[in-house]
Design a protein around this motif. Structure first.
Motif, PDB file in Angstrom:
ATOM      1  N   TYR A  69      -1.517  -1.297  -0.045  1.00 13.19           N
ATOM      2  CA  TYR A  69      -0.547  -0.574   0.797  1.00 13.19           C
ATOM      3  C   TYR A  69      -0.138   0.748   0.155  1.00 13.19           C
ATOM      4  O   TYR A  69       0.200   1.711   0.850  1.00 13.19           O
ATOM      5  CB  TYR A  69       0.692  -1.452   1.009  1.00 13.19           C
ATOM      6  CG  TYR A  69       1.760  -0.803   1.846  1.00 13.19           C
ATOM      7  CD1 TYR A  69       1.625  -0.718   3.237  1.00 13.19           C
ATOM      8  CD2 TYR A  69       2.903  -0.266   1.263  1.00 13.19           C
ATOM      9  CE1 TYR A  69       2.591  -0.108   4.011  1.00 13.19           C
ATOM     10  CE2 TYR A  69       3.880   0.343   2.043  1.00 13.19           C
ATOM     11  CZ  TYR A  69       3.719   0.423   3.414  1.00 13.19           C
ATOM     12  OH  TYR A  69       4.682   1.029   4.183  1.00 13.19           O
ATOM     13  N   GLY A 103      -9.748   6.287   2.032  1.00 20.37           N
ATOM     14  CA  GLY A 103     -10.443   6.032   3.295  1.00 20.37           C
ATOM     15  C   GLY A 103     -10.389   4.584   3.738  1.00 20.37           C
ATOM     16  O   GLY A 103     -11.157   4.158   4.600  1.00 20.37           O
ATOM     17  N   MET A 104      -9.494   3.807   3.131  1.00 17.58           N
ATOM     18  CA  MET A 104      -9.367   2.400   3.512  1.00 17.58           C
ATOM     19  C   MET A 104      -8.048   2.194   4.262  1.00 17.58           C
ATOM     20  O   MET A 104      -7.220   3.090   4.353  1.00 17.58           O
ATOM     21  CB  MET A 104      -9.434   1.510   2.262  1.00 17.58           C
ATOM     22  CG  MET A 104     -10.779   1.600   1.543  1.00 17.58           C
ATOM     23  SD  MET A 104     -10.913   0.471   0.134  1.00 17.58           S
ATOM     24  CE  MET A 104      -9.886   1.304  -1.076  1.00 17.58           C
ATOM     25  N   ASP A 105      -7.879   0.985   4.772  1.00 16.56           N
ATOM     26  CA  ASP A 105      -6.718   0.684   5.608  1.00 16.56           C
ATOM     27  C   ASP A 105      -5.561   0.169   4.754  1.00 16.56           C
ATOM     28  O   ASP A 105      -5.621  -0.941   4.227  1.00 16.56           O
ATOM     29  CB  ASP A 105      -7.121  -0.367   6.654  1.00 16.56           C
ATOM     30  CG  ASP A 105      -5.971  -0.759   7.561  1.00 16.56           C
ATOM     31  OD1 ASP A 105      -4.937  -0.054   7.563  1.00 16.56           O
ATOM     32  OD2 ASP A 105      -6.112  -1.786   8.263  1.00 16.56           O
ATOM     33  N   ARG A 106      -4.494   0.960   4.664  1.00 17.02           N
ATOM     34  CA  ARG A 106      -3.363   0.530   3.835  1.00 17.02           C
ATOM     35  C   ARG A 106      -2.634  -0.662   4.444  1.00 17.02           C
ATOM     36  O   ARG A 106      -1.838  -1.325   3.777  1.00 17.02           O
ATOM     37  CB  ARG A 106      -2.385   1.699   3.625  1.00 17.02           C
ATOM     38  CG  ARG A 106      -1.578   2.054   4.849  1.00 17.02           C
ATOM     39  CD  ARG A 106      -0.607   3.187   4.596  1.00 17.02           C
ATOM     40  NE  ARG A 106       0.311   2.952   3.490  1.00 17.02           N
ATOM     41  CZ  ARG A 106       1.418   3.680   3.253  1.00 17.02           C
ATOM     42  NH1 ARG A 106       1.713   4.695   4.043  1.00 17.02           N
ATOM     43  NH2 ARG A 106       2.193   3.402   2.249  1.00 17.02           N
ATOM     44  N   GLU A 107      -2.903  -0.931   5.713  1.00 15.15           N
ATOM     45  CA  GLU A 107      -2.261  -2.073   6.370  1.00 15.15           C
ATOM     46  C   GLU A 107      -3.097  -3.350   6.248  1.00 15.15           C
ATOM     47  O   GLU A 107      -2.876  -4.316   6.973  1.00 15.15           O
ATOM     48  CB  GLU A 107      -2.014  -1.763   7.854  1.00 15.15           C
ATOM     49  CG  GLU A 107      -1.175  -0.527   8.114  1.00 15.15           C
ATOM     50  CD  GLU A 107       0.277  -0.661   7.628  1.00 15.15           C
ATOM     51  OE1 GLU A 107       0.715  -1.808   7.354  1.00 15.15           O
ATOM     52  OE2 GLU A 107       0.957   0.378   7.518  1.00 15.15           O
ATOM     53  N   SER A 108      -4.025  -3.365   5.335  1.00 13.88           N
ATOM     54  CA  SER A 108      -4.882  -4.535   5.140  1.00 13.88           C
ATOM     55  C   SER A 108      -4.070  -5.814   4.958  1.00 13.88           C
ATOM     56  O   SER A 108      -4.459  -6.899   5.403  1.00 13.88           O
ATOM     57  CB  SER A 108      -5.774  -4.309   3.907  1.00 13.88           C
ATOM     58  OG  SER A 108      -6.514  -5.456   3.608  1.00 13.88           O
ATOM     59  N   TYR A 141      -2.132   2.672  -1.862  1.00 15.36           N
ATOM     60  CA  TYR A 141      -3.176   3.673  -2.159  1.00 15.36           C
ATOM     61  C   TYR A 141      -4.441   3.614  -1.306  1.00 15.36           C
ATOM     62  O   TYR A 141      -5.240   4.554  -1.341  1.00 15.36           O
ATOM     63  CB  TYR A 141      -3.586   3.588  -3.646  1.00 15.36           C
ATOM     64  CG  TYR A 141      -4.422   2.373  -4.003  1.00 15.36           C
ATOM     65  CD1 TYR A 141      -3.833   1.171  -4.369  1.00 15.36           C
ATOM     66  CD2 TYR A 141      -5.818   2.438  -3.989  1.00 15.36           C
ATOM     67  CE1 TYR A 141      -4.597   0.068  -4.709  1.00 15.36           C
ATOM     68  CE2 TYR A 141      -6.595   1.332  -4.325  1.00 15.36           C
ATOM     69  CZ  TYR A 141      -5.972   0.153  -4.687  1.00 15.36           C
ATOM     70  OH  TYR A 141      -6.719  -0.938  -5.018  1.00 15.36           O
ATOM     71  N   PHE A 142      -4.650   2.565  -0.541  1.00 18.22           N
ATOM     72  CA  PHE A 142      -5.904   2.455   0.218  1.00 18.22           C
ATOM     73  C   PHE A 142      -6.138   3.689   1.108  1.00 18.22           C
ATOM     74  O   PHE A 142      -7.272   4.136   1.283  1.00 18.22           O
ATOM     75  CB  PHE A 142      -5.903   1.194   1.084  1.00 18.22           C
ATOM     76  CG  PHE A 142      -6.333  -0.059   0.374  1.00 18.22           C
ATOM     77  CD1 PHE A 142      -6.698  -0.044  -0.967  1.00 18.22           C
ATOM     78  CD2 PHE A 142      -6.379  -1.278   1.051  1.00 18.22           C
ATOM     79  CE1 PHE A 142      -7.095  -1.205  -1.632  1.00 18.22           C
ATOM     80  CE2 PHE A 142      -6.782  -2.450   0.397  1.00 18.22           C
ATOM     81  CZ  PHE A 142      -7.130  -2.406  -0.940  1.00 18.22           C
ATOM     82  N   HIS A 143      -5.060   4.248   1.678  1.00 20.30           N
ATOM     83  CA  HIS A 143      -5.204   5.376   2.612  1.00 20.30           C
ATOM     84  C   HIS A 143      -5.700   6.642   1.913  1.00 20.30           C
ATOM     85  O   HIS A 143      -6.190   7.560   2.571  1.00 20.30           O
ATOM     86  CB  HIS A 143      -3.887   5.635   3.339  1.00 20.30           C
ATOM     87  CG  HIS A 143      -2.681   5.686   2.444  1.00 20.30           C
ATOM     88  ND1 HIS A 143      -2.294   4.626   1.672  1.00 20.30           N
ATOM     89  CD2 HIS A 143      -1.785   6.673   2.216  1.00 20.30           C
ATOM     90  CE1 HIS A 143      -1.191   4.955   0.990  1.00 20.30           C
ATOM     91  NE2 HIS A 143      -0.872   6.192   1.299  1.00 20.30           N
ATOM     92  N   TYR A 144      -5.583   6.680   0.593  1.00 20.12           N
ATOM     93  CA  TYR A 144      -6.116   7.849  -0.124  1.00 20.12           C
ATOM     94  C   TYR A 144      -7.620   7.749  -0.346  1.00 20.12           C
ATOM     95  O   TYR A 144      -8.263   8.694  -0.757  1.00 20.12           O
ATOM     96  CB  TYR A 144      -5.428   7.986  -1.486  1.00 20.12           C
ATOM     97  CG  TYR A 144      -3.955   8.300  -1.383  1.00 20.12           C
ATOM     98  CD1 TYR A 144      -3.506   9.446  -0.718  1.00 20.12           C
ATOM     99  CD2 TYR A 144      -3.009   7.448  -1.938  1.00 20.12           C
ATOM    100  CE1 TYR A 144      -2.152   9.721  -0.604  1.00 20.12           C
ATOM    101  CE2 TYR A 144      -1.655   7.719  -1.832  1.00 20.12           C
ATOM    102  CZ  TYR A 144      -1.229   8.861  -1.166  1.00 20.12           C
ATOM    103  OH  TYR A 144       0.109   9.130  -1.059  1.00 20.12           O
TER     104      TYR A 144
END
Ligand SMILES: [Fe+2]
Ligand SMILES: [Fe+2]
Length: 217
Positions: free
Chosen positions: A135, A142-147, A137-140
């Motif tokens: 939540y 290219g991944m989904d921070r809402e995983s 760092y994933f968005h930095y």
């Protein structure tokens, strides 16, 4: 060395006893009594081996502001100073121990090590912390921070989110005064002295303290 000295030395250090089978299907009760005896001693050393492995994280920065050992100590220290019980603090200390051998699934490695020794909630937190930590760092990348949302229905969702918010994501401060690994060692030995549940009921490790379920809820 004279013959009498050799005999005396031999009596003190007899040749190691080994099971006699070459295929397990040929094993006997005598073989397995011998192996079970060795297992109890070996299993009693698990905490020491885990601590030794944790030290491998020393000096391993991976680009982070602190190395992985300091991150582990800082996570555990923050949990300890926040009044968490011993099982929780040990989980916090070991939550990233899988980084060395499980570079692509490190939470699974730590969760497997902890599973026999901690309550189910703490095992769940450890096993899923990768999604919850994402939540931050994933968005930095290219991944989904809402995983983590895929686990919203779990009774442990909030506890895992709290672990990451208060302790894990907060434990990268080079100026924080963490406790040393030596400070946490007795806790690791107490929590790992006796499994709460195990497939291998071969008896308890020798010298296990009577009360090791401290902190269990
Ligand atoms: Fe992690
Ligand atoms: Fe971590």
């Amino acid at each position: 060395m004279g013959i009498e000295q050799k005999l005396a030395a031999g009596a003190e250090n007899p040749a190691p006893q080994r099971a006699k089978f070459r295929e397990m299907k040929d094993g006997t009760a005598e073989d397995w009594a011998l192996i079970a005896g060795h297992f109890r001693t070996f299993a009693g050393g698990v905490a020491g081996r885990v601590l030794e492995h944790l030290r491998l994280l020393d000096g391993d920065f991976g680009g982070f502001p602190v190395d992985r050992l300091e991150h582990s100590l800082q996570t555990a220290t923050r949990a300890y100073r926040d009044g968490r019980d011993e099982q929780y603090v040990v989980m916090a200390l070991l939550h990233d121990i899988g980084d060395t051998l499980g570079s692509f699934n490190h939470p699974d490695v730590a969760a497997a090590i902890l599973k026999p020794f901690v309550r189910e909630e703490l095992h769940w937190i450890c096993q899923h912390h990768g999604h919850f930590q994402g939540y931050y760092y994933f968005h930095y990348l290219g991944m989904d921070r809402e995983s983590r949302e895929q686990f919203r229905g779990s009774p442990h969702f909030e506890a895992c989110a709290e672990f990451c918010e208060k302790y894990d994501q907060a434990a990268f401060d080079p100026d924080y005064q963490s406790e040393s690994l030596e400070f946490f060692e007795p806790m690791v030995h107490r929590v790992m002295a006796r499994p709460l549940a195990t497939l291998y009921s071969l008896g308890e490790p020798e010298d296990a303290p009577a009360d090791t379920a401290e902190g269990a809820e």
